[in-house]
Design an enzyme around this catalytic site. Structure first.
Site, short mmCIF file in Angstrom:
data_model
loop_
_atom_site.label_atom_id
_atom_site.label_comp_id
_atom_site.label_asym_id
_atom_site.label_seq_id
_atom_site.Cartn_x
_atom_site.Cartn_y
_atom_site.Cartn_z
N PHE A 141 -0.65 7.52 3.22
CA PHE A 141 -1.67 7.09 2.29
C PHE A 141 -1.79 5.77 2.82
O PHE A 141 -1.18 4.30 3.00
CB PHE A 141 -1.31 6.55 0.68
N ASP A 226 1.46 0.29 8.83
CA ASP A 226 0.97 -0.53 7.23
C ASP A 226 2.20 -0.63 6.45
O ASP A 226 2.24 0.22 5.78
CB ASP A 226 0.44 1.31 6.77
N LYS A 255 -2.02 -5.46 -1.28
CA LYS A 255 -1.77 -5.66 -1.91
C LYS A 255 -0.80 -7.47 -2.21
O LYS A 255 -1.85 -8.40 -3.09
CB LYS A 255 -0.74 -4.87 -2.24
C1 LIG Z 1 -2.43 0.70 -1.41
C2 LIG Z 1 -2.75 1.11 -0.29
C3 LIG Z 1 -3.70 1.05 0.63
C4 LIG Z 1 -5.16 0.47 0.16
O1 LIG Z 1 -5.05 -0.44 -0.13
P1 LIG Z 1 -6.11 -0.35 -1.44
O2 LIG Z 1 -6.42 -2.19 -1.35
O3 LIG Z 1 -6.73 0.20 -2.21
O4 LIG Z 1 -7.52 -0.56 -0.43
C5 LIG Z 1 -2.79 1.65 2.28
N1 LIG Z 1 -2.32 1.77 2.15
C6 LIG Z 1 -1.33 2.14 2.38
C7 LIG Z 1 0.14 1.75 2.14
C8 LIG Z 1 -1.31 1.85 0.05
O5 LIG Z 1 0.00 1.66 -0.30
#
Ligand SMILES: *Cc1c(COP(=O)(O)O)cnc(C)c1O
Length: 397
Positions: A141, A226, A255
Site C-alpha cells: 500500500f 515507504d 502521516k
Molecule cells: C497511508 C500510507 C500512504 C498514503 O498516504 P496518504 O497521506 O493517505 O496519501 C502511503 N504509504 C503507506 C505505507 C501508508 O500507510
C-alpha cells in the site's frame, strides 16, 4: 438532533461512498481520547492510521500552529519563507540525510520518490530513455493516485481506474530471491514497506530488509523505504528499517510528520540523488509552506522530547504479550512491532471492531481479517490496561 445517526445521515447524503466508516461521529480529541457528538468517550486505537502518534491536539503543536497561523501561512515556493529551512534542517539532522523535499500527502511523497528515482536512473545510472523499472511488492500500500494504484495487487484498488502507468514490476513480499531475479539493467529502484501496514501488519523475516538493501547496492538499484506508516516512532524505532541497521537510499515519510494537524510529508535522501532535480522539475503549491513547516518542527520535537519511539517499543512489547494471553480459537496470530499491532482472526474483523466501539475502543479492521491496534504513542500503560480489559471481553470465548 445531535446524534451520531443524524450526522452520519447528513454526511452520507452528500459524500461519495468511497469509505465505510464505523458509525461514530467525533467532535473532540485530547491525547489518546476522543468524544462523539453524544458525549461518549473512546480510546483512539487507530490514530488516523498513525498520523496521530503525538496524540490528538498536542499542546506543543497547537502552540506553534497558533503563533504561525497569525503571521503567515502560505507563500508558495515562488518565494522563500523563514520556516522551511528550519524544518528541513531539523528533519535532516534527526535522520542523518543531506536533503529533504517536502510535500503534503503520503501519496504525493511516494510520487515524488518515483520521479526522483526515475530521473536518477536516466541521468546517473544511464538507463535508456523511458525504460526505467521500479520493483514493488505484492500486497503493498503506497497510496491512491492513478500511478500508485497501477502497481497495487489489490484488484479493487485498480478496478475501473486503468490504464495505468507502466514501468513497475511486482514481486512477492519477503523474498530477497525474487528481488534478485527481478533486477535487470533497467531497474532503478526497489520500493518497499518495512512492515506492510494496510496489508494486514505483515512483518517480513528478520534480515529481509538488510538482504534486499545489499542486493540493491550490488546492482546499483535505489532502496526506497515507504515509512509513511511505520516511521517516526510507530514501530518502536525512529524508522522500522533501523531494526536491521538499513539506511535506505530514499525514505518516504508522512502521516505523523504532521502530528495530525495538516498534511505534511517528505522524502529524504542524499545530495547524490536529490541533485537530479532542477527548478521546474517538481513542485507543490502547499508543500513546504510556513504553517506546515512549524507543524512539522513541533511534531518532530514531540517525538524526540517525549521519547515516543522508546515508548512504542516497550509498551508494544508488553501489549502483545498481554494480547497473546487471550485464548480463543478465532485468533490466528498476534503480531507487530512497537505499537503497530495486528490481531489476525479466522473470520471477518469488522464485527469485532463494532463490539470494541460499543465498549469505548476505536479500532479498524485492515485486510478484512485483521484488527489493527495502533494507539497514539503518548498512551500510558494504565490506558492500555483499560483497553485490554475491554479487548478481552470482546475476544474471549
Ligand atoms: C497511508 C500510507 C500512504 C498514503 O498516504 P496518504 O497521506 O493517505 O496519501 C502511503 N504509504 C503507506 C505505507 C501508508 O500507510
Amino acid at each position: 438532533m445531535k446524534t451520531n445517526e443524524s450526522y452520519v445521515k447528513l454526511t452520507e447524503k452528500f459524500s461519495a461512498r468511497n469509505y465505510h466508516p464505523l458509525p461514530v461521529v467525533l467532535t473532540k480529541g485530547k491525547g489518546v481520547w476522543v468524544w462523539d457528538v453524544e458525549g461518549k468517550k473512546y480510546l483512539d486505537m487507530l490514530s488516523a492510521y498513525s498520523a496521530l502518534n503525538q496524540g490528538h491536539c498536542h499542546p506543543r503543536i497547537v502552540k506553534a500552529l497558533n503563533i504561525q497561523v497569525k503571521k503567515i501561512t502560505l507563500t508558495s515556493r515562488a518565494f522563500h519563507n523563514e520556516q522551511l529551512g528550519l524544518f528541513l534542517k531539523k528533519l535532516c539532522t534527526l535522520t542523518g540525510y543531506e536533503k529533504a523535499l517536502p510535500m503534503n500527502s503520503g501519496a504525493e511523497a511516494v510520487e515524488t520518490a518515483i520521479k526522483v528515482v526515475r530521473k536518477w536512473g536516466y541521468y546517473k545510472k544511464k538507463v535508456k530513455k523511458n525504460r526505467a523499472e521500479i520493483i514493488v511488492c505484492e500486497n503493498n500500500f503506497h497510496g491512491r493516485t492513478t500511478t500508485i494504484v497501477g502497481f497495487s495487487s489489490e484488484s479493487q484498488y485498480q478496478d475501473g481506474f486503468g490504464p495505468f502507468t507502466p514501468g513497475f514490476k511486482m514481486i512477492p513480499y519477503n523474498s530477497p530471491q525474487a528481488l534478485k531475479r527481478a533486477i535487470n539493467e533497467n531497474t532503478v529502484g526497489f520500493l518497499v514497506e518495512p512492515i506492510q501496514g494496510e496489508g494486514g501488519v505483515i512483518i517480513p523475516d528478520k534480515g529481509y530488509l538488510k538482504e534486499c538493501y545489499n542486493i540493491c547496492k550490488k546492482n546499483k538499484v535505489l532502496f526506497i523505504a515507504d515509512e509513511i506508516q511505520t516511521g517516526l516512532g510507530r514501530a518502536g524505532r525512529l524508522f522500522a528499517c533501523d531494526y536491521e541497521k538499513v539506511r535506505p537510499d530514499i525514505v518516504i515519510i508522512g502521516k505523523a510528520l504532521s502530528g495530525g494537524y495538516y498534511p505534511v510529508s517528505a522524502i529524504l535522501c542524499d545530495n547524490r540523488i536529490m541533485n537530479v532535480l532542477h527548478p521546474g522539475d517538481h513542485g507543490s503549491t502547499f508543500g513546504g509552506n510556513p504553517l506546515a513547516s512549524v507543524i512539522g518542527i513541533a511534531a518532530l520535537d514531540v517525538i524526540i522530547k517525549e521519547k515516543l519511539s522508546q515508548r512504542a517499543y516497550t509498551l508494544g512489547d508488553w501489549f502483545r504479550k498481554e494480547l497473546r494471553k487471550i485464548k480463543n480459537p478465532v485468533i490466528k496470530e498476534v503480531r507487530g512491532k512497537g505499537l503497530l499491532v495486528g490481531v489476525e482472526l479466522k473470520e471477518k474483523a469488522r464485527k469485532y471492531c463494532e463490539k470494541l466501539m460499543n465498549l469505548g475502543i476505536l479500532a479498524k479492521e485492515t485486510h478484512e481479517m485483521v484488527v489493527r491496534f495502533a494507539p497514539p504513542l503518548v498512551i500510558k500503560k494504565k490506558e492500555l490496561q483499560w483497553a485490554l480489559v475491554r479487548i478481552k471481553k470482546v475476544l474471549h470465548v
